[in-house]
Every structure is written in C-alpha cells, then in structure tokens.
Design a protein around this motif. Structure first.
Motif, mmCIF file in Angstrom:
data_model
loop_
_atom_site.group_PDB
_atom_site.id
_atom_site.type_symbol
_atom_site.label_atom_id
_atom_site.label_comp_id
_atom_site.label_asym_id
_atom_site.label_seq_id
_atom_site.Cartn_x
_atom_site.Cartn_y
_atom_site.Cartn_z
ATOM 1 N N SER A 163 -54.860 76.006 -0.680
ATOM 2 C CA SER A 163 -56.087 76.014 -1.451
ATOM 3 C C SER A 163 -55.964 75.259 -3.039
ATOM 4 C CB SER A 163 -56.778 77.317 -1.414
ATOM 5 O OG SER A 163 -57.891 77.440 -2.258
ATOM 6 N N THR A 164 -56.860 74.448 -3.253
ATOM 7 C CA THR A 164 -56.789 73.822 -4.544
ATOM 8 C C THR A 164 -58.409 73.969 -5.249
ATOM 9 O OG1 THR A 164 -55.284 72.386 -3.706
ATOM 10 C CG2 THR A 164 -56.271 71.603 -5.786
ATOM 11 N N VAL A 165 -58.575 73.958 -6.401
ATOM 12 C CA VAL A 165 -59.854 74.009 -7.079
ATOM 13 C C VAL A 165 -60.154 72.658 -7.956
ATOM 14 C CG1 VAL A 165 -61.363 75.265 -8.614
ATOM 15 C CG2 VAL A 165 -60.112 76.520 -7.169
ATOM 16 N N VAL A 166 -60.966 71.861 -7.749
ATOM 17 C CA VAL A 166 -61.302 70.828 -8.610
ATOM 18 C C VAL A 166 -62.674 71.132 -9.197
ATOM 19 C CG1 VAL A 166 -61.714 68.247 -8.256
ATOM 20 C CG2 VAL A 166 -60.230 69.162 -6.626
ATOM 21 N N PRO A 167 -62.596 71.134 -10.646
ATOM 22 C CA PRO A 167 -63.632 71.450 -11.370
ATOM 23 C C PRO A 167 -64.398 70.076 -11.518
ATOM 24 C CG PRO A 167 -61.773 71.413 -12.906
ATOM 25 C CD PRO A 167 -61.377 71.183 -11.294
ATOM 26 N N VAL A 168 -65.823 70.325 -11.897
ATOM 27 C CA VAL A 168 -66.828 69.464 -12.075
ATOM 28 C C VAL A 168 -67.632 69.750 -13.336
ATOM 29 C CG1 VAL A 168 -66.270 68.159 -9.884
ATOM 30 C CG2 VAL A 168 -68.119 69.846 -10.153
#
Length: 267
Positions: free
Chosen positions: A194-199
């Motif tokens: 699981s990875t979180v990519v902020p925008v």
C-alpha cells in the motif's frame, strides 16, 4: 441504465488525471517486458492509460460503457506513437479475456474497483496475468467523500436536490464491502503493498460543476428540469470558499499493488 450513462464527455473534460508520481510508481512495480503489456479495467476516457503510455506499448482498454470507449479512442489515438498498439474492448471487467497467450505485466483498476464483483474479477485475471505480473487498485477521494469545507457544502447542495442517499445513476450506491486490501489478500494476488500519493488541486466553480456531471451520484440527467436551479444553488454555496476564484483541495491516491506470493520470491 448504466450508472455512468451520459457522463462520458464530462468525465473526459473534468475528471483529474493520474499524477506523474503515481504513473512512475506503477512503472516501478510492474515487471519489464518487450512488448510491455497493460490492461486498464473500467478505463473510462483513458486517463490511466494516458499517464502510462511512456511505460507500456501494448495496451487493452476495457469498459462496460461504449461512450466511454469512444472518448478513450479520441483521447489516446492522437498521442500514440508508431511503437504503441492500442485495443479497446466493450466488456464487463469480470468477463474480459485477452487473446490466447497475451499475458499482461500490469492490470490497472483506477476509481473502478468498487463497481466490480471483486472476487470474481480477481479470479478471472489470475487466469491471464503474467506469472510475475502486478494488479494495481487505486483511487482518490471523490467529492462525495471529500472532507474539506467546500466539498461538504457542494455535497449538501447535491443532497438538497437529489436526496440524502448517494445515487448511482437511476439507482443507489451500494455499501462498500471489505477493505480492498483484505479482498486482494484473499485472492491469488495476496502479496500486497500500500502506498499513498498526495495531490493538490485548485478547482474553478465551473470545473466542480463539470466534475459532478461526470459522476454517477450527480449525473446531469438526474436533475431533470431543475438543472439551472442546481447550478445556481451550487455556485452560491461555493462562493464563500473561493480563493482568487479557486477552490483548493488536498487529496491523495491510495494505491494497492498486488502480486502472487511466488512472484516476490522470484524477483
């Protein structure tokens, strides 16, 4: 009626695309190959494929809505190089099977996994994904689930016109099932990261309206003869939150990349 009937042109123009950091993450997660093969499930107008074209050259675009496939063709064909091969398929995700011997290195499902019969879909793709191939399931928060004040105000206007319960086209949105990570771990693709990519985004009011018309919960036809009244009410509700004519949003993609357990040992 399909939950996204009539939304395809709005989806192409107003849905945010896939950030470069997310495309790079998927490129790094998937094995290499020549040709390098990608299946994009629930592709809509091809936003995911557009972001991944630098990394994959043999691509299937799969969607259950013909109008979405037409938009994907219009978006993707003009930017393809002579090295690319693109094929579109009108099919349910659970029913799609590529040509015999064609084994993708990556299967993507962006903003679409909740619409699927998830165990059946994962069983199906386990039949054709390359032995070391990767499945990527990812989504950001929609306006319905966003938590900043202007998004809450917009959701309240939608509910004022269409009712408290979240719509899904002419029906209603079904409650979400088990967490996606749990569903993946119960499948052949049980090795999950699981990875979180902020925008960060800045919306105009017109972009918010267009975005809403791209959704199943606020599709244009649902408002009937109250469409002008809805747009006026929404514009008024959002006005206090604008900063220089824009509505700021901090969002994030949650990205699950999954492979067979044996594949990690082989890497």
């Amino acid at each position: 009626m399909n939950a996204f009937a009539g939304t395809s042109s709005y989806y192409r123009r107003f849905r945010p695309g896939v950030p470069k950091d997310l495309a790079a993450l998927l490129n790094q997660a998937a094995p290499t190959g020549s040709p390098r093969r990608l299946v994009d499930i629930g592709s809509g107008p091809g936003l995911v494929v557009h972001a991944l074209l630098p990394y994959f050259d043999d691509v299937f675009v799969v969607d259950a809505e013909p109008a979405m496939l037409a938009e994907a063709e219009a978006v993707l064909r003009p930017v393809l190089s002579t090295d690319h091969r693109l094929r579109t398929r009108h099919a349910l995700a659970e029913d799609f099977v590529p040509p015999e011997g064609w084994r993708p290195h990556l299967v993507t499902c962006g903003r679409a996994f909740h619409w699927l019969d998830q165990p059946r879909f994962l069983d199906r793709i386990s039949e054709y994904v390359a032995p070391d191939g990767v499945v990527a399931v990812f989504s950001d928060r929609s306006l319905w689930t966003g938590d900043c004040p202007w998004q809450q105000a917009a959701r309240e206007v939608v509910q004022e016109f269409l009712g408290e319960r979240r719509r899904a086209g002419d029906g209603f949105f079904s409650p979400l099932g088990p967490p996606y990570e749990e569903v993946l771990r119960a499948s052949a693709f049980c090795d999950v990261t699981s990875t979180v990519v902020p925008v960060h985004r800045r919306w105009s009011v017109d972009q918010v309206i267009g975005y809403l018309y791209s959704t199943s919960f606020a599709a244009q036809h649902l408002f009937g003869d109250r469409l002008d009244a809805f747009e006026a009410a929404l514009t008024g509700a959002l006005a206090p939150f604008t900063e220089g004519g824009r509505l700021p949003e901090d969002n994030a993609f949650t990205v699950l990349t999954a492979r067979r357990a044996a594949a990690r040992r082989e890497r």
